[in-house]
Design a protein around this motif. Sequence first.
Motif, short mmCIF file in Angstrom:
data_model
loop_
_atom_site.label_atom_id
_atom_site.label_comp_id
_atom_site.label_asym_id
_atom_site.label_seq_id
_atom_site.Cartn_x
_atom_site.Cartn_y
_atom_site.Cartn_z
N LEU A 20 0.85 -1.19 0.00
CA LEU A 20 0.00 0.00 0.00
C LEU A 20 0.88 1.24 0.00
O LEU A 20 1.83 1.33 0.78
CB LEU A 20 -0.90 0.01 1.25
CG LEU A 20 -1.76 1.25 1.47
CD1 LEU A 20 -2.85 1.35 0.41
CD2 LEU A 20 -2.38 1.22 2.87
N MET A 40 -9.99 2.76 1.73
CA MET A 40 -10.96 1.76 1.30
C MET A 40 -11.70 2.16 0.03
O MET A 40 -12.54 1.40 -0.46
CB MET A 40 -11.97 1.51 2.42
CG MET A 40 -11.44 0.71 3.59
SD MET A 40 -10.95 -0.98 3.13
CE MET A 40 -12.47 -1.64 2.47
N LEU A 62 -2.72 0.37 -4.24
CA LEU A 62 -2.68 -0.95 -3.63
C LEU A 62 -2.26 -1.96 -4.68
O LEU A 62 -2.89 -2.05 -5.74
CB LEU A 62 -4.05 -1.33 -3.06
CG LEU A 62 -4.15 -2.70 -2.40
CD1 LEU A 62 -3.40 -2.72 -1.06
CD2 LEU A 62 -5.60 -3.10 -2.19
N ARG A 113 -11.61 -5.21 -4.76
CA ARG A 113 -11.96 -5.25 -3.33
C ARG A 113 -11.73 -6.62 -2.70
O ARG A 113 -11.74 -6.73 -1.48
CB ARG A 113 -13.41 -4.81 -3.13
CG ARG A 113 -13.62 -3.33 -3.34
CD ARG A 113 -14.95 -2.84 -2.80
NE ARG A 113 -15.15 -1.43 -3.06
CZ ARG A 113 -14.63 -0.45 -2.33
NH1 ARG A 113 -13.88 -0.75 -1.28
NH2 ARG A 113 -14.86 0.81 -2.63
N ASP A 142 -9.01 -7.85 -2.51
CA ASP A 142 -7.68 -7.73 -1.91
C ASP A 142 -7.65 -6.85 -0.67
O ASP A 142 -6.62 -6.79 0.01
CB ASP A 142 -6.68 -7.18 -2.94
CG ASP A 142 -6.42 -8.16 -4.07
OD1 ASP A 142 -6.31 -9.37 -3.78
OD2 ASP A 142 -6.34 -7.72 -5.23
N PHE A 143 -8.73 -6.11 -0.38
CA PHE A 143 -8.74 -5.27 0.81
C PHE A 143 -10.15 -5.22 1.39
O PHE A 143 -11.12 -5.02 0.68
CB PHE A 143 -8.19 -3.87 0.52
CG PHE A 143 -8.96 -3.07 -0.49
CD1 PHE A 143 -9.74 -1.98 -0.11
CD2 PHE A 143 -8.89 -3.36 -1.85
CE1 PHE A 143 -10.43 -1.23 -1.03
CE2 PHE A 143 -9.58 -2.62 -2.79
CZ PHE A 143 -10.35 -1.55 -2.38
N PRO A 157 -8.12 -11.56 1.68
CA PRO A 157 -7.53 -10.29 1.27
C PRO A 157 -6.06 -10.20 1.64
O PRO A 157 -5.55 -10.95 2.48
CB PRO A 157 -8.36 -9.26 2.04
CG PRO A 157 -8.70 -9.99 3.32
CD PRO A 157 -8.96 -11.41 2.89
N ARG A 158 -5.39 -9.22 1.06
CA ARG A 158 -4.01 -8.92 1.42
C ARG A 158 -3.96 -7.86 2.53
O ARG A 158 -3.05 -7.87 3.34
CB ARG A 158 -3.27 -8.41 0.19
CG ARG A 158 -3.24 -9.39 -0.98
CD ARG A 158 -2.29 -10.55 -0.71
NE ARG A 158 -0.94 -10.07 -0.48
CZ ARG A 158 -0.08 -9.75 -1.46
NH1 ARG A 158 -0.45 -9.85 -2.73
NH2 ARG A 158 1.14 -9.34 -1.18
N LEU A 159 -4.92 -6.93 2.50
CA LEU A 159 -4.94 -5.81 3.44
C LEU A 159 -6.27 -5.78 4.18
O LEU A 159 -7.34 -5.93 3.56
CB LEU A 159 -4.76 -4.48 2.69
CG LEU A 159 -4.98 -3.19 3.50
CD1 LEU A 159 -3.85 -2.99 4.51
CD2 LEU A 159 -5.08 -1.98 2.56
#
Length: 265
Positions: free
Chosen positions: A4, A61, A73, A90, A92-93, A172-174
């Motif tokens: 990020l 977000m 991101l 989305r 991914d976060f 997700p990643r984040l």
Amino acid sequence: MPLLHVDHLVKDYRLPREAPWRAPETQRVLHGVSFTLEAGRSLGVVGESGSGKSTLARLVMALEAPTSGRVTLLGRDLHRLSPRELRLARRDFQMVFQDPYGSLDPRQRVGRIVAEPLAMLPEIDAAARRTRVAEALEAVGLRPGDADKYPHEFSGGQRQRIAIARALVTRPRLIVADEPVSALDVSVQAQVLNLLRDLQDAFGLTYLFISHDLAVVEYVCDEVLVLQHGHMVEHGPVAEVFRAPRHPVTQALLAAVPRLEAAGA
């Protein structure tokens, strides 16, 4: 490449007109905030009420658009994506909100609540959806059978576990966590914080952790960023900032907030 990257983020809000013949004024809530967050790390964003913490979370977000600046991101500028591209991104976060009851639809069963983000993954069929939900519930310490219950059948801490399961279900990643334990009893806070740390170790998650409580940030995060009236006034490794805080706001927050000794879940 960092997971990020937030680059000179500015957010203005238009204020109500004082009179019909006057042009509306604006209020700047964020003043050029910048930081990077590497995969698998945790950044705590702290500050007094009104410092811009939740606004920053909403911009990261992509729930609101910045006045200027970028949120990148995995190499994608989120605010330049088309609606379809953003919907797919989305996965991914995801976000965990402050109120573990208000963020859950009381009319829906837990299974449907947790599965809701999977709507952005068209390749996931009904059977895979049920499997994902069961895995997410088990990951947060609940039972797959809890999918058939309603939110009111759970305690506050369990409801926040449901909210975390919903965030996990897309893998997700984040995860952006906006005051995720402030509405919970202190003993339950410790359990949820331990859960978040365990999930980070298990799944390699990256956290952007919004909080007014520096003790919570000290326990969960690798780095801390301090906001005052939308300005970034201090940023660095948690151990260094807590050992020798330079800015008066950081010093006041450290002096005012009691330390949280986290216990086992």
